[in-house]
Design an enzyme around this catalytic site. Structure first.
Site, PDB file in Angstrom:
ATOM      1  NE  ARG A  36     -22.705 -11.249  -6.036  1.00 48.38           N
ATOM      2  CZ  ARG A  36     -23.288 -11.968  -5.032  1.00 48.38           C
ATOM      3  NH1 ARG A  36     -22.867 -13.183  -4.649  1.00 48.38           N
ATOM      4  NH2 ARG A  36     -24.476 -11.292  -4.263  1.00 48.38           N
ATOM      5  CB  SER A 138     -18.693  -9.819  13.281  1.00 40.36           C
ATOM      6  OG  SER A 138     -19.756  -9.758  14.084  1.00 40.36           O
ATOM      7  CE1 TYR A 190     -21.517 -12.271   9.259  1.00 44.01           C
ATOM      8  CE2 TYR A 190     -21.672 -11.782  11.566  1.00 44.01           C
ATOM      9  CZ  TYR A 190     -21.332 -11.531  10.391  1.00 44.01           C
ATOM     10  OH  TYR A 190     -20.789 -10.104   9.888  1.00 44.01           O
ATOM     11  CB  SER A 193     -17.922 -17.290   8.625  1.00 44.04           C
ATOM     12  OG  SER A 193     -18.575 -16.142   9.197  1.00 44.04           O
TER      13      SER A 193
END
Length: 271
Positions: A36, A138, A190, A193
């Site tokens: 970014r 994850s 998290y 997600s």
């Protein structure tokens, strides 16, 4: 023959940086380090240049559709397509973050799910047949981490569409805002997600199967990065090993899978 192209999102540091390093060492094509922040991205490229690597840099903010569109057009105009896409960019709030749960939920799901989905919406049309997509999930992305059996059944439904999955993710954000999320969804944005990202991987593989494109999710391990507050036990290069395996080495039969950092396929749905 067209030049092959690999792209790693959010790769100016951490696991993404190490994946770029590994691709530069072994991939027979052009490797794009993206970030970014332009200065951080260029500094990361300069660091790899010192090691003899020659990645290219392009600015990419996965939360900004215009940024993704500009990058897509750049790849299409200069190379005609894309061969490896590693969706690495993500955020995680610290355990002691002062932000309200509703804010953490909205921002985490926006970046880790909706922005990855947006990136795929722009870049998937330029994937060449035979391409590989690696979604960095994850251990948190395992389905058992969602308390509600009803929700778990929805996530693993083999007829689930992206529209329906996105609706589920928005339901979590709405529940967090209302303060009613914990019983069914648990207490980690998290986790939600990354469960969403792993579920998305399964759907994307079904959608792309006829183009010989392999899409897999991977848990890279507990890695010593800013994301883990440097509590992880693995180096970034060790964390890059399984993503690189999926990008370069995995048999063609490995598709739509959830892969552990030791390169073994594990069940997403079971312990």
């Amino acid at each position: 023959m067209a030049t092959k192209v690999a792209v790693v999102t959010g790769s100016n540091k951490g696991i993404g940086f190490a994946i770029v390093r590994g691709l530069c060492q072994r991939f027979d094509g052009v490797v794009y380090l993206t970030s970014r922040d332009i200065s951080r991205g260029r500094n990361a490229v300069a660091e790899l240049n010192k090691e003899g690597m020659q990645p290219r840099f392009h600015q990419l903010d996965i939360t900004d559709p215009t940024s993704i569109e500009v990058f897509r057009d750049y790849l299409k105009n200069n190379y005609g397509g894309l061969d490896i896409l590693v969706n690495n960019a993500a955020i995680a709030f610290k355990g002691n973050a002062p932000d309200p749960v509703a804010v953490q939920a909205e921002q985490t799901i926006f970046v880790n799910y909706f922005s990855v989905l947006s990136t795929c919406d722009f870049l998937f049309p330029i994937l060449r047949n035979g391409s590989r997509v690696v979604n960095i999930s994850s251990s948190a992305g395992r389905l058992k981490n969602i308390p509600s059996e009803k929700l778990r059944n929805r996530f693993k439904d083999t007829s689930l569409t992206i529209t329906e999955l996105s609706s589920l993710m928005q339901q979590y954000v709405d529940a967090a805002e209302a303060g009613t999320h914990a019983a069914e969804w648990g207490n980690s944005s998290y986790v939600v997600s990354k469960v969403g990202l792993t579920a998305l991987t399964k759907i994307q593989q079904r959608m792309l199967a006829d183009r010989d494109i392999k899409v897999n999710a991977v848990h890279p391990g507990y890695v010593d990065t800013d994301m883990s507050s440097h509590r992880g036990v693995l180096t970034i290069d060790e964390g890059a090993a399984a993503p690189l395996f999926l990008a370069l080495d995995a048999p063609n039969s490995v598709k739509g899978e959830y892969v552990w950092y030791d390169k073994k396929i594990v069940s997403w749905e079971e312990d």
